[in-house]
Design an enzyme around this catalytic site. Sequence first.
Site, PDB file in Angstrom:
ATOM      1  N   CYS A 536      -4.543   1.531   2.207  1.00 59.77           N
ATOM      2  CA  CYS A 536      -4.394   2.846   1.686  1.00 59.77           C
ATOM      3  C   CYS A 536      -4.824   2.941   0.331  1.00 59.77           C
ATOM      4  CB  CYS A 536      -2.665   2.917   1.600  1.00 59.77           C
ATOM      5  SG  CYS A 536      -2.121   4.270   0.526  1.00 59.77           S
ATOM      6  N   CYS A 539      -2.291   3.935  -2.449  1.00 62.14           N
ATOM      7  CA  CYS A 539      -1.317   2.993  -2.867  1.00 62.14           C
ATOM      8  C   CYS A 539      -2.069   1.882  -3.858  1.00 62.14           C
ATOM      9  CB  CYS A 539      -1.230   2.109  -1.631  1.00 62.14           C
ATOM     10  SG  CYS A 539      -0.391   3.025  -0.159  1.00 62.14           S
TER      11      CYS A 539
END
Length: 648
Positions: A536, A539
């Site tokens: 991600c 993230c």
Amino acid sequence: MIRSIALLMLFVTMQMFAGMYGELKLSNENPQVSSEITITYLSGDFFKDSKLPLYAFVSYFNERDAYPTSVAYKLENVKKNKYETTIAKMPSDAVFAMIKVGDGKSFDWNSEKMWDFMIYNSKKPVKGAYLRNALSYLGAVVPNLKRTTDMDKAKILLQKEIEAYPDNMQAKIGYTSIRKDKGELDEPKYNALMMEILNQPYNKKQENEVRAVSRALRSVGKPADADDLEKQWVKDNPTSDLAEELQRIKCMQSTSAEDFENNVKEYIGKFKYNIFSDKFYIDLVSFYLKQGKGDEAIRVVRGYPTPPGVNSNPPSSLLNMMAVTLLQQDSLLPLARQYAERAIRAGESIDEMYCPKFMSKVEFDMSNQEVYGIAHDTYGVILRRMNKLDEAIDAFKKCEEILGDATSGDMLEHQAEALAVANKKPESIETMRRAIRTARALAPTVQRFKEFTQANGEKGDSEYKKLMEEAKSAKQKKLITEMMNYDIQSLEFTRNDDGGKIKLNDLKLTTMNGKEITLADLKGKVAIIDFWATWCGPCIMSMPYMQKVYEKYKDNKNVEILMVNVWERVEDRKKTVQDFLKNRATLTFPMYMDLKDQIVGCFGVTGIPTKFYIDKKGVVQFKEVGFPGADVFVDEASERIDLLLEQE
């Protein structure tokens, strides 16, 4: 990043719904589409400082369309903190509705559950009511609605829809998809069940059924069949929501700037103006400017096609964004000024055809008032860059007059800076005071205020401290209105491995050393749980700033930071996380793994990164999806933690 969950789709039909700050009651528990309903709202302290009218915003979903129709009903104040309104007539095709209450600036979302009701036909909900309710618990809502995801509730609702209406293709597809997402079906069994469903007859003239079947075909490895189905639908229904969505995807998949420009023109020529047409044009103009192709950018701006049925200028929002994009280059400032002036003129009278279906006219007007104010700020920035100080100051003041308390810190900084340069020091100081005491001041505003007032010695220092105390109070007041008060610790969920029942507080997180903890172990502490994955991008982008938050509070025994790894598509999750951390020695925050992805599911997460701020009693008070950016994240996280630490 969005995780792909079920292809489609709760059921809560009660007479009274309770939120953290307000209660909402319906006069009719099982309304029919012809029923008259009285909505009673008990506001508590939620809107006690608001001087604006309150509305019940009702979004009606039908069985056919992807998006709801929203209507605003003005709430009359019948006694202190008690408001009422009557729905005399609902849309004739409505099957389900969601409600929020607000004054246009603040909204009571009922702790992100919202209020809702289903339409009944005699003693049972009409076809599609359970289904549309279920959809709302799987993130299938428009931007102006909020509801916490709950796959278990969605599953129960889909079961009820199938029991009541066995021929509902969408419900059967959605139910089977959820079972797969929850780990109840392996790939072969899922494919077999889905093919059995796809072989059943369905309504090829209903868009939502076509959408569901298309997605189901893709999920079982039949993309060509899905493409054929969608092409036929678009051919027969060229202005439908699905046709618009597919054309939008075509724009996003363009292989060159020229291809993108042609696809965008085709998109705007076919469909009613919406937020995507704005974004596409801005993206194209920005692309040319970054390439140093100012002439191409101007050509694109001047070639903006007028949407079908519109004889006026493009909307204020688009014109303003064009101005913001153009002011990046000094040579384009005169053209940017023209577009800012057009944005202001367009904002004075908005064509209702620009209002999205899912937004009520009241919300649309409120939104346009905001754009109108922003356009004045843009105009002021351009004039300031052109050294037209007096005109710039007038524009900045007009912006604040329009937006009031919604005027942002950067807008107030624009005004204060221009006043300072124009040698209007007292006015500049007063503008900075407003920014500081309301917790909107940027760092340059604070620095200039200190410089301007330091001549007053202790008096200046005293005033600054007093303003900062007011700012702290304003921040806390704003944060308190955002608190969710979502007590999930005792909620019971269905396990995704054996189907048994378990409480969220009993589920375990695993450290990199194999140690296990439960959420119950965190009671008495303020905790941030940050769900993330190695694949991600957002993230990873947020991690250095989570590290800063961790370093700030690591010595505070009453604060826990938990980075929880989820949704990895690998067999050895521990090794994957260890490999990820090898080249990131600066990340020292505690790392945990949700090995069976059960906790992340119970929290209703559908996209990561998602952070939950939990108070000492184990109650979720704040939720943040995505990464807001380095400039604000650490400060906002600290403010939330500090507020929760102060609570008993």
